[in-house]
Design a protein around this motif. Structure first.
Motif, mmCIF file in Angstrom:
data_model
loop_
_atom_site.group_PDB
_atom_site.id
_atom_site.type_symbol
_atom_site.label_atom_id
_atom_site.label_comp_id
_atom_site.label_asym_id
_atom_site.label_seq_id
_atom_site.Cartn_x
_atom_site.Cartn_y
_atom_site.Cartn_z
ATOM 1 N N ASN A 1 -5.932 2.987 -5.344
ATOM 2 C CA ASN A 1 -6.888 3.437 -4.337
ATOM 3 C C ASN A 1 -7.646 4.674 -4.800
ATOM 4 O O ASN A 1 -8.853 4.790 -4.570
ATOM 5 C CB ASN A 1 -6.178 3.716 -3.011
ATOM 6 C CG ASN A 1 -5.756 2.443 -2.323
ATOM 7 O OD1 ASN A 1 -6.316 1.380 -2.557
ATOM 8 N ND2 ASN A 1 -4.751 2.539 -1.475
ATOM 9 N N LYS B 44 -1.268 3.477 -4.414
ATOM 10 C CA LYS B 44 -1.961 4.744 -4.145
ATOM 11 C C LYS B 44 -2.822 5.145 -5.333
ATOM 12 O O LYS B 44 -3.945 5.620 -5.155
ATOM 13 C CB LYS B 44 -0.945 5.827 -3.809
ATOM 14 C CG LYS B 44 -0.304 5.598 -2.446
ATOM 15 C CD LYS B 44 0.764 6.615 -2.150
ATOM 16 C CE LYS B 44 1.437 6.280 -0.824
ATOM 17 N NZ LYS B 44 2.540 7.168 -0.515
ATOM 18 N N ARG C 137 -10.347 3.768 -7.320
ATOM 19 C CA ARG C 137 -11.542 3.165 -6.715
ATOM 20 C C ARG C 137 -12.516 4.233 -6.241
ATOM 21 O O ARG C 137 -13.709 4.022 -6.210
ATOM 22 C CB ARG C 137 -11.147 2.294 -5.518
ATOM 23 C CG ARG C 137 -10.573 0.997 -5.886
ATOM 24 C CD ARG C 137 -10.426 0.131 -4.650
ATOM 25 N NE ARG C 137 -9.502 -0.933 -4.922
ATOM 26 C CZ ARG C 137 -8.576 -1.365 -4.082
ATOM 27 N NH1 ARG C 137 -8.476 -0.848 -2.894
ATOM 28 N NH2 ARG C 137 -7.772 -2.334 -4.417
ATOM 29 N N LYS C 138 -12.000 5.397 -5.848
ATOM 30 C CA LYS C 138 -12.839 6.459 -5.294
ATOM 31 C C LYS C 138 -13.512 7.297 -6.372
ATOM 32 O O LYS C 138 -14.491 7.977 -6.104
ATOM 33 C CB LYS C 138 -11.994 7.359 -4.392
ATOM 34 C CG LYS C 138 -11.479 6.642 -3.167
ATOM 35 C CD LYS C 138 -10.583 7.536 -2.354
ATOM 36 C CE LYS C 138 -9.972 6.763 -1.193
ATOM 37 N NZ LYS C 138 -9.030 7.591 -0.433
ATOM 38 N N GLY D 82 0.781 -1.224 0.000
ATOM 39 C CA GLY D 82 0.000 0.000 0.000
ATOM 40 C C GLY D 82 0.814 1.276 0.000
ATOM 41 O O GLY D 82 0.277 2.362 -0.179
#
Length: 80
Positions: free
Chosen positions: A60, A57, A63-64, A51
């Motif tokens: 992640n 990063k 995904r948002k 991570g």
């Protein structure tokens, strides 16, 4: 099912045995099972993404994005 121990996975992935055990406890290694005092991991399992890397990063953030687009459309009153 072909399987390996946490120690074997650690050697294969280039990390410590303890780190593999922690990943198992967190549920980040698919198919890992605890048998007594040892973790049994399917040999087909790949090392989870670290991570702290740029790739993780970015993943992640990606995904948002769908959630953020929904919030913007809702605020503007536009249907999907």
């Amino acid at each position: 099912m072909d399987s390996m121990t946490a120690k074997e996975a650690a050697e294969l992935w280039g990390i410590t045995t303890r780190q593999v055990q922690l990943l198992c406890v967190k549920g980040q290694i698919a198919g890992a099972e605890r048998l007594g005092k040892i973790w049994v991991i399917p040999k087909s399992t790949t090392k989870p993404m670290d991570g702290r890397t740029k790739a993780a990063k970015l993943q992640n953030r990606m995904r948002k994005i769908p959630y953020a687009l929904d919030v913007i459309q809702e605020a503007e009153g536009k249907p999907e």
